[in-house]
Write an enzyme that holds these catalytic residues in place. Sequence first.
Site, PDB file in Angstrom:
ATOM      1  NE  ARG A  18      24.983  55.743  91.068  1.00  0.00           N
ATOM      2  CZ  ARG A  18      25.892  56.316  91.849  1.00  0.00           C
ATOM      3  NH1 ARG A  18      26.765  55.578  92.483  1.00  0.00           N
ATOM      4  NH2 ARG A  18      25.949  57.616  91.983  1.00  0.00           N
ATOM      5  CG  ASN A  36      26.942  55.611  88.118  1.00  0.00           C
ATOM      6  OD1 ASN A  36      25.861  55.128  87.790  1.00  0.00           O
ATOM      7  ND2 ASN A  36      27.053  56.843  88.579  1.00  0.00           N
TER       8      ASN A  36
END
Length: 91
Positions: A18, A36
Amino acid sequence: MVNYHLKISGRVQGVGFRWSVYQLARQFGVEGIVMNKDDGSVYCELQGPDNIVKELIVKIKAGPTPYAKISEVKIKQGIIKNYHHSFQITH
């Protein structure tokens, strides 16, 4: 201006994925989010000029961090949204 939704599967959680997508999106000037998912995948929305977003998707598919191992990327076109000119890591 285009908006794409990506679901990235593989070893993409716990490896800085990320953060790497966030850094690339900021570098490219792309708006959106990355997060996520409970199933172990990463979901992101990317919005910006068509050619820039497509170039960013190529970099994401290649694996923006050496620790990630991408097995699949599903892409759907979304609608233009107001991300307040930012890219965010969300939960």
